[in-house]
Design a protein around this motif. Structure first.
Motif, PDB file in Angstrom:
ATOM      1  N   PHE A 197       4.188   2.999  -8.348  1.00  0.00           N
ATOM      2  CA  PHE A 197       4.009   3.076  -6.905  1.00  0.00           C
ATOM      3  C   PHE A 197       3.006   2.028  -6.437  1.00  0.00           C
ATOM      4  CE2 PHE A 197       5.547   7.289  -7.817  1.00  0.00           C
ATOM      5  CZ  PHE A 197       6.224   7.691  -6.675  1.00  0.00           C
ATOM      6  N   ILE A 198       3.251   1.485  -5.255  1.00  0.00           N
ATOM      7  CA  ILE A 198       2.239   0.698  -4.545  1.00  0.00           C
ATOM      8  C   ILE A 198       1.683   1.661  -3.503  1.00  0.00           C
ATOM      9  CG2 ILE A 198       1.787  -1.276  -3.057  1.00  0.00           C
ATOM     10  CD1 ILE A 198       2.562  -2.055  -5.909  1.00  0.00           C
TER      11      ILE A 198
ATOM     12  N   ARG B 141      -5.429   3.718  -0.054  1.00  0.00           N
ATOM     13  CA  ARG B 141      -5.322   4.775  -1.058  1.00  0.00           C
ATOM     14  C   ARG B 141      -5.616   4.233  -2.455  1.00  0.00           C
ATOM     15  NH1 ARG B 141      -3.159   9.735  -0.476  1.00  0.00           N
ATOM     16  NH2 ARG B 141      -2.288  10.243   1.534  1.00  0.00           N
ATOM     17  N   THR B 142      -6.349   5.009  -3.231  1.00  0.00           N
ATOM     18  CA  THR B 142      -6.546   4.711  -4.651  1.00  0.00           C
ATOM     19  C   THR B 142      -6.107   5.891  -5.503  1.00  0.00           C
ATOM     20  OG1 THR B 142      -8.838   5.467  -4.541  1.00  0.00           O
ATOM     21  CG2 THR B 142      -8.450   3.104  -4.264  1.00  0.00           C
ATOM     22  N   VAL B 143      -5.691   6.977  -4.829  1.00  0.00           N
ATOM     23  CA  VAL B 143      -5.235   8.196  -5.505  1.00  0.00           C
ATOM     24  C   VAL B 143      -3.929   8.642  -4.855  1.00  0.00           C
ATOM     25  CG1 VAL B 143      -5.779  10.595  -6.087  1.00  0.00           C
ATOM     26  CG2 VAL B 143      -7.608   8.911  -5.959  1.00  0.00           C
ATOM     27  N   ILE B 144      -2.967   9.059  -5.682  1.00  0.00           N
ATOM     28  CA  ILE B 144      -1.713   9.640  -5.215  1.00  0.00           C
ATOM     29  C   ILE B 144      -1.641  11.048  -5.792  1.00  0.00           C
ATOM     30  CG2 ILE B 144       0.794   9.554  -5.463  1.00  0.00           C
ATOM     31  CD1 ILE B 144       0.669   6.566  -5.372  1.00  0.00           C
ATOM     32  N   TYR B 145      -1.246  12.008  -4.951  1.00  0.00           N
ATOM     33  CA  TYR B 145      -1.183  13.410  -5.376  1.00  0.00           C
ATOM     34  C   TYR B 145       0.263  13.875  -5.496  1.00  0.00           C
ATOM     35  CZ  TYR B 145      -6.114  13.484  -4.234  1.00  0.00           C
ATOM     36  OH  TYR B 145      -7.458  13.217  -4.205  1.00  0.00           O
ATOM     37  N   ALA B 146       0.574  14.459  -6.636  1.00  0.00           N
ATOM     38  CA  ALA B 146       1.892  15.052  -6.851  1.00  0.00           C
ATOM     39  C   ALA B 146       1.862  16.494  -6.359  1.00  0.00           C
ATOM     40  CB  ALA B 146       2.251  15.015  -8.332  1.00  0.00           C
ATOM     41  N   THR B 147       3.053  17.041  -6.119  1.00  0.00           N
ATOM     42  CA  THR B 147       3.141  18.451  -5.762  1.00  0.00           C
ATOM     43  C   THR B 147       2.519  19.249  -6.898  1.00  0.00           C
ATOM     44  OG1 THR B 147       5.142  18.044  -4.510  1.00  0.00           O
ATOM     45  CG2 THR B 147       4.744  20.311  -5.194  1.00  0.00           C
TER      46      THR B 147
ATOM     47  N   SER C 230      -5.571   4.792  -9.398  1.00  0.00           N
ATOM     48  CA  SER C 230      -5.389   3.395  -9.760  1.00  0.00           C
ATOM     49  C   SER C 230      -6.372   3.051 -10.870  1.00  0.00           C
ATOM     50  CB  SER C 230      -5.656   2.505  -8.537  1.00  0.00           C
ATOM     51  OG  SER C 230      -5.699   1.166  -8.925  1.00  0.00           O
ATOM     52  N   ALA C 231      -5.909   2.308 -11.855  1.00  0.00           N
ATOM     53  CA  ALA C 231      -6.771   1.895 -12.973  1.00  0.00           C
ATOM     54  C   ALA C 231      -7.281   0.478 -12.722  1.00  0.00           C
ATOM     55  CB  ALA C 231      -6.005   1.974 -14.277  1.00  0.00           C
ATOM     56  N   GLY C 232      -7.726   0.214 -11.494  1.00  0.00           N
ATOM     57  CA  GLY C 232      -8.215  -1.111 -11.148  1.00  0.00           C
ATOM     58  C   GLY C 232      -7.094  -2.091 -10.852  1.00  0.00           C
ATOM     59  N   THR C 233      -5.894  -1.590 -10.645  1.00  0.00           N
ATOM     60  CA  THR C 233      -4.733  -2.417 -10.343  1.00  0.00           C
ATOM     61  C   THR C 233      -4.247  -2.104  -8.933  1.00  0.00           C
ATOM     62  OG1 THR C 233      -3.210  -0.766 -11.231  1.00  0.00           O
ATOM     63  CG2 THR C 233      -4.005  -2.455 -12.770  1.00  0.00           C
TER      64      THR C 233
END
Length: 84
Positions: free
Chosen positions: A7-8, A13-19, A26-29
């Motif tokens: 995902f971009i 955002r630096t965090v994406i939340y799943a259900t 992000s690991a610095g990428t």
């Protein structure tokens, strides 16, 4: 490495939340890799799906009756290119 979707994240955002509340950071990428099946629960307001990634061993096979499978674009993290 397990099969995942890259995902971009949307701006800022630096965090994406799943259900279910699992967080993927992000690991610095500029991208975040989310393993299946959590990747299929990510809402589009969090990020844009780019491609399926995984190792050669994780490469999917054709599953009868499943639409768009195997994925048309997939990055194989174990393949190496060489210059001679």
């Amino acid at each position: 490495m397990t099969l995942a979707i890259r995902f971009i994240p949307n701006a800022g955002r630096t965090v994406i939340y799943a259900t279910g509340g699992r967080a993927y950071r992000s690991a610095g990428t500029a991208w975040i890799d989310v393993p299946f099946p959590d990747a299929e629960t990510i809402h589009s307001d969090q990020g844009t799906k780019m491609m399926v990634i995984g190792s050669t061993a994780d490469r999917p096979v054709n599953v009868p009756g499943r639409l768009n499978w195997p994925p048309s674009v997939m990055y194989d993290a174990t393949l190496v290119t060489r210059s001679f």
